[in-house]
Write a protein that holds these residues in place. Structure first.
Motif, PDB file in Angstrom:
ATOM      1  N   PRO A  17      42.420  40.071  45.846  1.00  0.00           N
ATOM      2  CA  PRO A  17      41.935  39.428  46.253  1.00  0.00           C
ATOM      3  C   PRO A  17      42.352  38.404  44.414  1.00  0.00           C
ATOM      4  O   PRO A  17      42.749  37.284  44.105  1.00  0.00           O
ATOM      5  CB  PRO A  17      40.417  38.534  45.926  1.00  0.00           C
ATOM      6  CG  PRO A  17      40.346  39.829  45.529  1.00  0.00           C
ATOM      7  CD  PRO A  17      40.986  41.295  46.192  1.00  0.00           C
ATOM      8  N   GLU A  18      42.770  39.348  43.365  1.00  0.00           N
ATOM      9  CA  GLU A  18      43.062  39.434  41.850  1.00  0.00           C
ATOM     10  C   GLU A  18      44.797  38.350  42.122  1.00  0.00           C
ATOM     11  O   GLU A  18      44.961  37.959  41.119  1.00  0.00           O
ATOM     12  CB  GLU A  18      42.974  40.428  41.128  1.00  0.00           C
ATOM     13  CG  GLU A  18      43.129  41.390  41.388  1.00  0.00           C
ATOM     14  CD  GLU A  18      42.548  42.311  42.086  1.00  0.00           C
ATOM     15  OE1 GLU A  18      43.548  43.070  41.943  1.00  0.00           O
ATOM     16  OE2 GLU A  18      41.208  42.217  42.813  1.00  0.00           O
ATOM     17  N   TYR A  19      44.963  39.069  42.433  1.00  0.00           N
ATOM     18  CA  TYR A  19      46.986  38.620  43.400  1.00  0.00           C
ATOM     19  C   TYR A  19      46.778  37.182  43.807  1.00  0.00           C
ATOM     20  O   TYR A  19      48.246  36.330  43.444  1.00  0.00           O
ATOM     21  CB  TYR A  19      47.623  39.560  44.154  1.00  0.00           C
ATOM     22  CG  TYR A  19      47.439  41.104  42.902  1.00  0.00           C
ATOM     23  CD1 TYR A  19      47.079  41.228  42.459  1.00  0.00           C
ATOM     24  CD2 TYR A  19      48.960  41.863  43.523  1.00  0.00           C
ATOM     25  CE1 TYR A  19      47.607  42.480  41.388  1.00  0.00           C
ATOM     26  CE2 TYR A  19      49.337  42.629  42.756  1.00  0.00           C
ATOM     27  CZ  TYR A  19      48.345  43.047  42.402  1.00  0.00           C
ATOM     28  OH  TYR A  19      48.983  44.498  41.427  1.00  0.00           O
ATOM     29  N   PHE A  20      45.688  36.681  44.016  1.00  0.00           N
ATOM     30  CA  PHE A  20      46.094  34.938  44.985  1.00  0.00           C
ATOM     31  C   PHE A  20      45.175  34.417  45.095  1.00  0.00           C
ATOM     32  O   PHE A  20      43.490  34.374  45.031  1.00  0.00           O
ATOM     33  CB  PHE A  20      45.951  36.248  46.760  1.00  0.00           C
ATOM     34  CG  PHE A  20      46.574  36.035  47.411  1.00  0.00           C
ATOM     35  CD1 PHE A  20      47.801  36.035  47.691  1.00  0.00           C
ATOM     36  CD2 PHE A  20      46.771  37.330  47.425  1.00  0.00           C
ATOM     37  CE1 PHE A  20      49.013  36.926  47.930  1.00  0.00           C
ATOM     38  CE2 PHE A  20      47.715  38.469  48.237  1.00  0.00           C
ATOM     39  CZ  PHE A  20      48.691  38.144  48.340  1.00  0.00           C
ATOM     40  N   PRO A  21      45.408  33.948  43.180  1.00  0.00           N
ATOM     41  CA  PRO A  21      44.080  33.223  43.095  1.00  0.00           C
ATOM     42  C   PRO A  21      43.824  31.733  42.963  1.00  0.00           C
ATOM     43  O   PRO A  21      43.056  31.051  42.699  1.00  0.00           O
ATOM     44  CB  PRO A  21      44.171  32.973  41.147  1.00  0.00           C
ATOM     45  CG  PRO A  21      45.759  33.707  41.288  1.00  0.00           C
ATOM     46  CD  PRO A  21      46.013  34.180  42.289  1.00  0.00           C
TER      47      PRO A  21
ATOM     48  N   LEU B 249      45.201  28.195  51.408  1.00  0.00           N
ATOM     49  CA  LEU B 249      46.789  28.748  51.362  1.00  0.00           C
ATOM     50  C   LEU B 249      47.510  29.766  51.637  1.00  0.00           C
ATOM     51  O   LEU B 249      48.633  29.819  52.313  1.00  0.00           O
ATOM     52  CB  LEU B 249      46.592  28.293  49.956  1.00  0.00           C
ATOM     53  CG  LEU B 249      48.834  28.180  49.306  1.00  0.00           C
ATOM     54  CD1 LEU B 249      49.799  26.951  50.392  1.00  0.00           C
ATOM     55  CD2 LEU B 249      49.359  27.699  47.633  1.00  0.00           C
ATOM     56  N   THR B 250      46.740  31.012  51.686  1.00  0.00           N
ATOM     57  CA  THR B 250      47.525  31.894  51.787  1.00  0.00           C
ATOM     58  C   THR B 250      47.305  32.294  53.169  1.00  0.00           C
ATOM     59  O   THR B 250      47.806  32.917  53.777  1.00  0.00           O
ATOM     60  CB  THR B 250      46.514  33.058  50.943  1.00  0.00           C
ATOM     61  OG1 THR B 250      46.126  32.882  49.839  1.00  0.00           O
ATOM     62  CG2 THR B 250      47.022  34.566  51.245  1.00  0.00           C
TER      63      THR B 250
ATOM     64  N   ALA C  17      51.139  35.916  45.817  1.00  0.00           N
ATOM     65  CA  ALA C  17      50.716  36.439  44.849  1.00  0.00           C
ATOM     66  C   ALA C  17      51.141  37.010  43.196  1.00  0.00           C
ATOM     67  O   ALA C  17      52.331  36.295  43.406  1.00  0.00           O
ATOM     68  CB  ALA C  17      51.174  38.727  45.782  1.00  0.00           C
ATOM     69  N   ARG C  18      50.296  36.892  42.272  1.00  0.00           N
ATOM     70  CA  ARG C  18      50.618  36.533  41.676  1.00  0.00           C
ATOM     71  C   ARG C  18      49.751  37.622  40.401  1.00  0.00           C
ATOM     72  O   ARG C  18      48.613  37.436  39.565  1.00  0.00           O
ATOM     73  CB  ARG C  18      49.340  34.879  41.244  1.00  0.00           C
ATOM     74  CG  ARG C  18      50.241  33.882  41.218  1.00  0.00           C
ATOM     75  CD  ARG C  18      51.860  33.519  40.987  1.00  0.00           C
ATOM     76  NE  ARG C  18      51.875  33.390  39.328  1.00  0.00           N
ATOM     77  CZ  ARG C  18      51.619  32.378  38.836  1.00  0.00           C
ATOM     78  NH1 ARG C  18      51.392  31.455  39.266  1.00  0.00           N
ATOM     79  NH2 ARG C  18      52.092  32.942  37.256  1.00  0.00           N
ATOM     80  N   PRO C  19      51.008  38.957  40.499  1.00  0.00           N
ATOM     81  CA  PRO C  19      49.945  39.738  40.012  1.00  0.00           C
ATOM     82  C   PRO C  19      50.301  39.811  37.962  1.00  0.00           C
ATOM     83  O   PRO C  19      49.671  40.174  37.308  1.00  0.00           O
ATOM     84  CB  PRO C  19      51.055  41.119  40.197  1.00  0.00           C
ATOM     85  CG  PRO C  19      52.124  40.526  40.661  1.00  0.00           C
ATOM     86  CD  PRO C  19      51.283  39.284  40.875  1.00  0.00           C
ATOM     87  N   ASP C  20      50.970  38.729  37.588  1.00  0.00           N
ATOM     88  CA  ASP C  20      50.848  38.321  36.334  1.00  0.00           C
ATOM     89  C   ASP C  20      49.784  38.054  35.870  1.00  0.00           C
ATOM     90  O   ASP C  20      49.133  38.426  34.751  1.00  0.00           O
ATOM     91  CB  ASP C  20      52.119  37.955  36.005  1.00  0.00           C
ATOM     92  CG  ASP C  20      52.371  36.408  36.808  1.00  0.00           C
ATOM     93  OD1 ASP C  20      51.667  36.149  37.763  1.00  0.00           O
ATOM     94  OD2 ASP C  20      52.305  35.656  35.983  1.00  0.00           O
ATOM     95  N   LEU C  21      49.217  37.039  36.734  1.00  0.00           N
ATOM     96  CA  LEU C  21      47.694  36.586  36.074  1.00  0.00           C
ATOM     97  C   LEU C  21      46.745  37.815  36.180  1.00  0.00           C
ATOM     98  O   LEU C  21      45.355  37.537  35.827  1.00  0.00           O
ATOM     99  CB  LEU C  21      47.649  35.388  37.502  1.00  0.00           C
ATOM    100  CG  LEU C  21      48.430  34.027  36.806  1.00  0.00           C
ATOM    101  CD1 LEU C  21      48.072  33.069  37.981  1.00  0.00           C
ATOM    102  CD2 LEU C  21      48.296  33.124  35.819  1.00  0.00           C
ATOM    103  N   ALA C  22      47.177  38.029  37.050  1.00  0.00           N
ATOM    104  CA  ALA C  22      45.901  39.371  37.567  1.00  0.00           C
ATOM    105  C   ALA C  22      45.874  39.998  36.733  1.00  0.00           C
ATOM    106  O   ALA C  22      44.828  40.787  35.733  1.00  0.00           O
ATOM    107  CB  ALA C  22      45.768  40.141  38.581  1.00  0.00           C
ATOM    108  N   ALA C  23      47.241  40.613  35.891  1.00  0.00           N
ATOM    109  CA  ALA C  23      46.868  41.539  34.696  1.00  0.00           C
ATOM    110  C   ALA C  23      46.281  41.288  33.362  1.00  0.00           C
ATOM    111  O   ALA C  23      46.052  41.258  32.464  1.00  0.00           O
ATOM    112  CB  ALA C  23      48.276  42.680  33.980  1.00  0.00           C
TER     113      ALA C  23
END
Length: 96
Positions: free
Chosen positions: A26-30, A35-36, A78-84
């Motif tokens: 879930p942290e990859y899809f903020p 929408l997801t 997916a937004r792994p940059d935001l999750a990191a």
């Protein structure tokens, strides 16, 4: 496979892919959960339709192509940059 039955199967694949994306990482899809789910659903319906006509209705290959394309197209969100940057929501916070 008839077109109506195929559409229902493709829709189920899309809903399962969207739900898996939201619950597994879930942290990859903020962004909004809708929408997801909608992206996974539409990508499964479109890729399933294209695969069904391209592969001449061969069921195992059509389903495999649909699952693969749905996963790939859903991962575009997916937004792994935001999750990191914000850290995982599953990480425990220790008292200092």
């Amino acid at each position: 496979m008839p077109l109506l039955v195929g559409a229902v199967v493709f829709a189920l694949i899309g809903l399962l892919a969207g739900a898996a994306a939201i619950f597994v990482v879930p942290e990859y899809f903020p962004m909004a959960r809708g929408l997801t789910i909608a992206t996974a659903l539409v990508s499964a319906l479109l890729s399933g339709l294209v695969a069904q006509f391209t592969l001449a209705g061969d069921l195992p290959e059509t389903l495999a192509a649909t699952v693969l394309c749905t996963g790939l197209l859903t991962s575009v969100l997916a937004r792994p940059d935001l999750a990191a940057r914000h850290g995982s929501h599953r990480r425990r916070r220790h008292a200092a």
